[in-house]
Design a protein around this motif. Structure first.
Motif, PDB file in Angstrom:
ATOM      1  N   LEU A 119      27.551 -25.162  73.542  1.00 38.90           N
ATOM      2  CA  LEU A 119      28.970 -24.846  73.726  1.00 38.90           C
ATOM      3  C   LEU A 119      29.792 -25.235  72.507  1.00 38.90           C
ATOM      4  O   LEU A 119      30.649 -24.453  72.045  1.00 38.90           O
ATOM      5  CB  LEU A 119      29.497 -25.574  74.966  1.00 38.90           C
ATOM      6  N   VAL A 120      29.548 -26.421  71.966  1.00 34.25           N
ATOM      7  CA  VAL A 120      30.283 -26.852  70.775  1.00 34.25           C
ATOM      8  C   VAL A 120      29.997 -25.924  69.598  1.00 34.25           C
ATOM      9  O   VAL A 120      30.913 -25.521  68.865  1.00 34.25           O
ATOM     10  CB  VAL A 120      29.907 -28.308  70.417  1.00 34.25           C
ATOM     11  N   ALA A 121      28.729 -25.564  69.414  1.00 35.42           N
ATOM     12  CA  ALA A 121      28.375 -24.654  68.327  1.00 35.42           C
ATOM     13  C   ALA A 121      29.025 -23.286  68.525  1.00 35.42           C
ATOM     14  O   ALA A 121      29.491 -22.665  67.558  1.00 35.42           O
ATOM     15  CB  ALA A 121      26.858 -24.517  68.244  1.00 35.42           C
ATOM     16  N   TRP A 122      29.077 -22.812  69.765  1.00 33.94           N
ATOM     17  CA  TRP A 122      29.710 -21.512  70.055  1.00 33.94           C
ATOM     18  C   TRP A 122      31.206 -21.550  69.761  1.00 33.94           C
ATOM     19  O   TRP A 122      31.762 -20.605  69.198  1.00 33.94           O
ATOM     20  CB  TRP A 122      29.453 -21.149  71.510  1.00 33.94           C
ATOM     21  N   LEU A 123      31.860 -22.646  70.144  1.00 31.94           N
ATOM     22  CA  LEU A 123      33.291 -22.781  69.871  1.00 31.94           C
ATOM     23  C   LEU A 123      33.573 -22.834  68.376  1.00 31.94           C
ATOM     24  O   LEU A 123      34.653 -22.433  67.925  1.00 31.94           O
ATOM     25  CB  LEU A 123      33.838 -24.041  70.553  1.00 31.94           C
ATOM     26  N   LEU A 124      32.611 -23.340  67.614  1.00 30.34           N
ATOM     27  CA  LEU A 124      32.774 -23.406  66.155  1.00 30.34           C
ATOM     28  C   LEU A 124      32.370 -22.116  65.469  1.00 30.34           C
ATOM     29  O   LEU A 124      32.406 -22.019  64.244  1.00 30.34           O
ATOM     30  CB  LEU A 124      31.948 -24.574  65.598  1.00 30.34           C
ATOM     31  N   GLY A 125      31.970 -21.118  66.255  1.00 28.65           N
ATOM     32  CA  GLY A 125      31.653 -19.804  65.697  1.00 28.65           C
ATOM     33  C   GLY A 125      30.227 -19.617  65.233  1.00 28.65           C
ATOM     34  O   GLY A 125      29.967 -18.759  64.390  1.00 28.65           O
ATOM     35  N   ALA A 126      29.305 -20.403  65.765  1.00 29.85           N
ATOM     36  CA  ALA A 126      27.899 -20.274  65.363  1.00 29.85           C
ATOM     37  C   ALA A 126      27.312 -18.947  65.842  1.00 29.85           C
ATOM     38  O   ALA A 126      27.708 -18.406  66.878  1.00 29.85           O
ATOM     39  CB  ALA A 126      27.078 -21.438  65.921  1.00 29.85           C
ATOM     40  N   GLU A 127      26.364 -18.433  65.090  1.00 30.30           N
ATOM     41  CA  GLU A 127      25.701 -17.181  65.443  1.00 30.30           C
ATOM     42  C   GLU A 127      24.695 -17.414  66.571  1.00 30.30           C
ATOM     43  O   GLU A 127      24.261 -18.550  66.805  1.00 30.30           O
ATOM     44  CB  GLU A 127      24.981 -16.613  64.218  1.00 30.30           C
ATOM     45  N   PRO A 128      24.308 -16.353  67.292  1.00 28.65           N
ATOM     46  CA  PRO A 128      23.322 -16.494  68.375  1.00 28.65           C
ATOM     47  C   PRO A 128      22.021 -17.145  67.927  1.00 28.65           C
ATOM     48  O   PRO A 128      21.414 -17.903  68.689  1.00 28.65           O
ATOM     49  CB  PRO A 128      23.089 -15.037  68.821  1.00 28.65           C
ATOM     50  N   LEU A 129      21.603 -16.868  66.697  1.00 29.89           N
ATOM     51  CA  LEU A 129      20.378 -17.486  66.187  1.00 29.89           C
ATOM     52  C   LEU A 129      20.497 -18.999  66.163  1.00 29.89           C
ATOM     53  O   LEU A 129      19.565 -19.722  66.559  1.00 29.89           O
ATOM     54  CB  LEU A 129      20.083 -16.967  64.772  1.00 29.89           C
ATOM     55  N   MET A 130      21.642 -19.494  65.735  1.00 33.62           N
ATOM     56  CA  MET A 130      21.862 -20.933  65.693  1.00 33.62           C
ATOM     57  C   MET A 130      21.993 -21.525  67.087  1.00 33.62           C
ATOM     58  O   MET A 130      21.528 -22.640  67.352  1.00 33.62           O
ATOM     59  CB  MET A 130      23.117 -21.242  64.874  1.00 33.62           C
ATOM     60  N   LEU A 131      22.603 -20.785  67.998  1.00 32.10           N
ATOM     61  CA  LEU A 131      22.749 -21.267  69.369  1.00 32.10           C
ATOM     62  C   LEU A 131      21.386 -21.444  70.028  1.00 32.10           C
ATOM     63  O   LEU A 131      21.140 -22.438  70.715  1.00 32.10           O
ATOM     64  CB  LEU A 131      23.595 -20.283  70.183  1.00 32.10           C
ATOM     65  N   MET A 132      20.499 -20.482  69.818  1.00 30.15           N
ATOM     66  CA  MET A 132      19.162 -20.575  70.397  1.00 30.15           C
ATOM     67  C   MET A 132      18.342 -21.683  69.741  1.00 30.15           C
ATOM     68  O   MET A 132      17.434 -22.243  70.354  1.00 30.15           O
ATOM     69  CB  MET A 132      18.442 -19.238  70.259  1.00 30.15           C
ATOM     70  N   THR A 133      18.653 -21.995  68.507  1.00 33.82           N
ATOM     71  CA  THR A 133      17.963 -23.082  67.825  1.00 33.82           C
ATOM     72  C   THR A 133      18.434 -24.437  68.331  1.00 33.82           C
ATOM     73  O   THR A 133      17.656 -25.385  68.426  1.00 33.82           O
ATOM     74  CB  THR A 133      18.201 -22.982  66.304  1.00 33.82           C
ATOM     75  N   LEU A 134      19.711 -24.528  68.688  1.00 34.03           N
ATOM     76  CA  LEU A 134      20.284 -25.785  69.168  1.00 34.03           C
ATOM     77  C   LEU A 134      19.939 -26.089  70.624  1.00 34.03           C
ATOM     78  O   LEU A 134      19.909 -27.248  71.025  1.00 34.03           O
ATOM     79  CB  LEU A 134      21.806 -25.745  69.038  1.00 34.03           C
TER      80      LEU A 134
END
Length: 238
Positions: A119-134
């Motif tokens: 959620l924090v990464a998504w709010l900061l504008g992270a790409e789906p690739l990064m979200l799945m990595t986190l």
């Protein structure tokens, strides 16, 4: 007869036992410093990682050569993990008594630990690739790398996030729990095992056998649950 110091130095740093010796020496130094000062700077995993990387860079050693040198330590990871069953066995009666609190904690805290980073990464504008990595950041590296690859993340980067999560959890987790007045060994162990996996479990074992047992249990349950459920959830959402 003149001595070729450069050749002697190269022979030392390229010796098969050089990496192994440096790793063990640095870790023992970190343990001694941490036990004496309890300083964050001597947190064993963090301190060892930074110093070993510095030694490799200073000596010009490639990671492949270092990896081959510490292969015996890598092989011992399996027995060390299995050895966590010992505190579990010693505290089996206590675990049975707290069965339903353990299930409830795993259900709520496990989901929270997974979603917060995403959620924090998504709010900061992270790409789906990064979200799945986190997403699998709160489980051990082998499981996290496998899960990240299955759900579309980057396995190597997932291992980095796991390491960061574990180190930060082991450093800040105990103090946060104390400030929140969480003093029960089982509760402390569950919190560290769920959020900081193996590094947190190692930290919990320093406090008590009971805390270490519940940390090992939480780490194991979190790993299995994440490996089974997270890919299914991502597949349903996608």
């Amino acid at each position: 007869m003149s001595l070729d110091y450069h050749a002697a130095w190269q022979a030392v740093i390229h010796h098969p036992l050089f990496g192994l010796g440096i790793t063990l020496a640095v870790y023992q130094l970190a343990l001694a410093g941490y036990e004496r000062t309890r300083s964050v700077l001597f947190q064993p995993v963090l301190f060892s990682m930074v110093v070993v990387i510095g030694v490799l860079l200073a000596c010009g050693l490639a990671y492949d050569e270092y990896r081959d040198s510490v292969l015996p330590l890598t092989l011992l990871l399996g027995p060390a993990t299995v050895a966590l069953a010992v505190p579990l066995f010693l505290n089996m009666r206590r675990i049975r008594q707290l069965f339903w609190p353990i299930v409830l904690t795993l259900s709520i805290a496990g989901v929270f630990a997974t979603l917060t980073g995403v959620l924090v990464a998504w709010l900061l504008g992270a790409e789906p690739l990064m979200l799945m990595t986190l997403a699998p950041k709160s489980v051990t590296s082998p499981i996290a790398m496998l899960v990240a690859e299955q759900i579309g993340g980057v396995a190597a980067l997932a291992a980095v996030f796991v390491m960061i999560t574990g180190v930060l959890g082991a450093i800040s987790g105990p103090s946060i729990l104390r400030r929140l007045r969480v003093t029960h060994p089982a509760a402390q162990g569950m919190a560290l095992g769920l959020t900081a996996h193996a590094v947190g479990t190692s930290r919990a074992l320093q406090d008590s056998t009971e805390s270490g047992a519940f940390a090992a249990l939480a780490m194991s349950l979190m790993g299995v649950t994440t490996a089974v459920i997270l890919p299914l959830v991502v597949a349903l959402i996608a």
